[in-house]
Write an enzyme that holds these catalytic residues in place. Structure first.
Site, mmCIF file in Angstrom:
data_model
loop_
_atom_site.group_PDB
_atom_site.id
_atom_site.type_symbol
_atom_site.label_atom_id
_atom_site.label_comp_id
_atom_site.label_asym_id
_atom_site.label_seq_id
_atom_site.Cartn_x
_atom_site.Cartn_y
_atom_site.Cartn_z
ATOM 1 N N HIS A 7 2.663 1.167 3.556
ATOM 2 C CA HIS A 7 2.232 0.209 2.539
ATOM 3 C C HIS A 7 3.191 -0.991 2.482
ATOM 4 O O HIS A 7 4.350 -0.844 2.112
ATOM 5 C CB HIS A 7 2.203 0.928 1.186
ATOM 6 C CG HIS A 7 1.729 0.100 0.052
ATOM 7 N ND1 HIS A 7 2.515 -0.210 -1.039
ATOM 8 C CD2 HIS A 7 0.516 -0.474 -0.177
ATOM 9 C CE1 HIS A 7 1.817 -0.931 -1.897
ATOM 10 N NE2 HIS A 7 0.601 -1.109 -1.406
ATOM 11 N N ARG A 8 2.682 -2.138 2.898
ATOM 12 C CA ARG A 8 3.512 -3.357 3.011
ATOM 13 C C ARG A 8 4.707 -3.107 3.931
ATOM 14 O O ARG A 8 5.781 -3.688 3.772
ATOM 15 C CB ARG A 8 3.988 -3.830 1.630
ATOM 16 C CG ARG A 8 2.860 -3.992 0.612
ATOM 17 C CD ARG A 8 3.356 -4.430 -0.752
ATOM 18 N NE ARG A 8 2.347 -4.143 -1.781
ATOM 19 C CZ ARG A 8 2.561 -4.215 -3.077
ATOM 20 N NH1 ARG A 8 3.731 -4.604 -3.541
ATOM 21 N NH2 ARG A 8 1.606 -3.931 -3.937
ATOM 22 N N GLU A 34 -0.241 -1.347 6.318
ATOM 23 C CA GLU A 34 -1.085 -2.025 5.337
ATOM 24 C C GLU A 34 -0.326 -3.286 4.959
ATOM 25 O O GLU A 34 0.888 -3.239 4.726
ATOM 26 C CB GLU A 34 -1.299 -1.129 4.116
ATOM 27 C CG GLU A 34 -2.242 -1.696 3.062
ATOM 28 C CD GLU A 34 -1.578 -2.600 2.024
ATOM 29 O OE1 GLU A 34 -2.299 -3.229 1.244
ATOM 30 O OE2 GLU A 34 -0.328 -2.688 1.994
ATOM 31 N N ASP A 36 -0.764 -7.610 3.196
ATOM 32 C CA ASP A 36 -1.542 -8.482 2.312
ATOM 33 C C ASP A 36 -1.497 -9.925 2.814
ATOM 34 O O ASP A 36 -0.448 -10.389 3.270
ATOM 35 C CB ASP A 36 -0.955 -8.443 0.899
ATOM 36 C CG ASP A 36 -0.795 -7.021 0.395
ATOM 37 O OD1 ASP A 36 -1.796 -6.450 -0.054
ATOM 38 O OD2 ASP A 36 0.329 -6.473 0.474
ATOM 39 N N HIS A 49 2.181 -10.233 -0.878
ATOM 40 C CA HIS A 49 1.268 -9.546 -1.799
ATOM 41 C C HIS A 49 0.852 -10.401 -2.987
ATOM 42 O O HIS A 49 -0.330 -10.505 -3.300
ATOM 43 C CB HIS A 49 1.902 -8.240 -2.301
ATOM 44 C CG HIS A 49 1.054 -7.507 -3.285
ATOM 45 N ND1 HIS A 49 1.098 -7.761 -4.648
ATOM 46 C CD2 HIS A 49 0.121 -6.540 -3.117
ATOM 47 C CE1 HIS A 49 0.229 -6.981 -5.260
ATOM 48 N NE2 HIS A 49 -0.377 -6.215 -4.356
ATOM 49 N N GLU A 109 -5.308 -6.529 3.908
ATOM 50 C CA GLU A 109 -5.940 -6.721 2.594
ATOM 51 C C GLU A 109 -6.044 -8.212 2.295
ATOM 52 O O GLU A 109 -5.041 -8.924 2.256
ATOM 53 C CB GLU A 109 -5.146 -6.016 1.489
ATOM 54 C CG GLU A 109 -5.835 -6.182 0.137
ATOM 55 C CD GLU A 109 -5.101 -5.559 -1.041
ATOM 56 O OE1 GLU A 109 -5.403 -5.967 -2.178
ATOM 57 O OE2 GLU A 109 -4.246 -4.685 -0.831
ATOM 58 N N LYS A 111 -6.224 -11.018 -0.130
ATOM 59 C CA LYS A 111 -5.844 -11.188 -1.533
ATOM 60 C C LYS A 111 -6.599 -12.386 -2.107
ATOM 61 O O LYS A 111 -6.017 -13.431 -2.385
ATOM 62 C CB LYS A 111 -4.328 -11.371 -1.655
ATOM 63 C CG LYS A 111 -3.507 -10.209 -1.122
ATOM 64 C CD LYS A 111 -3.751 -8.904 -1.859
ATOM 65 C CE LYS A 111 -3.199 -8.949 -3.251
ATOM 66 N NZ LYS A 111 -3.273 -7.612 -3.897
ATOM 67 N N ASP A 229 4.538 4.003 0.590
ATOM 68 C CA ASP A 229 5.735 3.156 0.715
ATOM 69 C C ASP A 229 6.798 3.797 1.598
ATOM 70 O O ASP A 229 7.704 3.110 2.066
ATOM 71 C CB ASP A 229 6.366 2.913 -0.673
ATOM 72 C CG ASP A 229 5.537 1.990 -1.547
ATOM 73 O OD1 ASP A 229 4.857 1.106 -1.004
ATOM 74 O OD2 ASP A 229 5.578 2.152 -2.783
#
Length: 244
Positions: A7-8, A34, A36, A49, A109, A111, A229
């Site tokens: 995640h990120r 993942e 953003d 993000h 993702e 945004k 994370d």
């Protein structure tokens, strides 16, 4: 096997959404990332993000009000002051170029729920196609109109709606918009929903799964992937469950 998506990047230990966090996630054993995407004033796709730069950099203000060159001057280390080297906000182009030399999958993702970045879908799709990554990318968003638009532009690139709350029979909804999977908050992914979705041929990739008990539960129910994370912790727990 349940895939581990960082995640990120490896956000538990490194500055989120930086090339450093992505590279460390790969070293930690994540099968995917993942990240953003927002857009600058001059139309550059950048990996960050928040709509504002305040939380994750030494700057302030909206991403959309920065020109790309000015955004690059910001330091994205934020709370990781022990790092000696400055980290920049990467472009999506840089990240995809790096991913293309790995075997990783990537969840992009969009945004665009708060700020409707015009032309974002077209730009992301063109970039994915340029790097020949259509079979390794999943486009997700809380803006479901945007991912449907993405599917119509590029049916070869997988889409997945993000769900913050529980949805009745989410596999039916996913099928209705031509999504092969969906990404629920882990609280909206109880075992029976995961099982029913998988039985219907729809993949489930919950986010952001950091609790040991939730990681164990989702590995045991064989969800398609989980977004975390801490990919190193997730890998350790997956290995323990697979040995049991």
């Amino acid at each position: 096997m349940t895939l581990i998506l960082a995640h990120r990047g490896y956000a538990a230990e490194y500055p989120e959404n930086t090339l450093l966090a992505f590279k460390e996630a790969e070293k930690a054993g994540a099968e995917g990332l993942e990240l953003d995407v927002q857009m600058t004033k001059d139309g550059e796709l950048v990996v960050i993000h928040d709509e504002k730069v305040d939380r994750t950099t030494d700057g302030s203000g909206l991403v959309k009000e920065y020109n790309y060159e000015d955004l690059r001057k910001l330091d994205a280390r934020y709370k990781f002051k022990e790092l000696t080297k400055k980290e920049q906000i990467p472009t999506l182009n840089e990240v995809l170029e790096w991913i293309s030399a790995t075997k990783m999958v990537c969840n992009i993702e969009l945004k665009n729920s708060i700020i409707p970045y015009e032309g974002m879908e077209e730009k992301v799709i063109n970039m994915v196609r340029t790097f020949g990554l259509s079979d390794r990318i999943i486009i997700s968003s809380f803006n479901h109109y945007s991912i449907v638009h993405s599917y119509l532009l590029a049916p070869e690139i997988e889409i997945a709606p993000l769900l913050s709350e529980g949805l009745y029979m989410p596999w039916i909804y996913a099928q209705s918009i031509k999504a092969k999977g969906f990404h629920p908050h882990w609280r909206a992914a109880p075992d029976q929903i995961v099982k029913a979705s998988l039985e219907s041929g729809i993949e489930v990739r919950p986010y952001t799964v950091n609790k040991e008990s939730e990681l164990e539960r989702l590995f045991k129910v064989n969800c398609s992937a989980l977004i975390t994370d801490d990919p190193a912790k997730a890998k350790r727990i997956r290995k323990k469950i697979n040995r049991a």
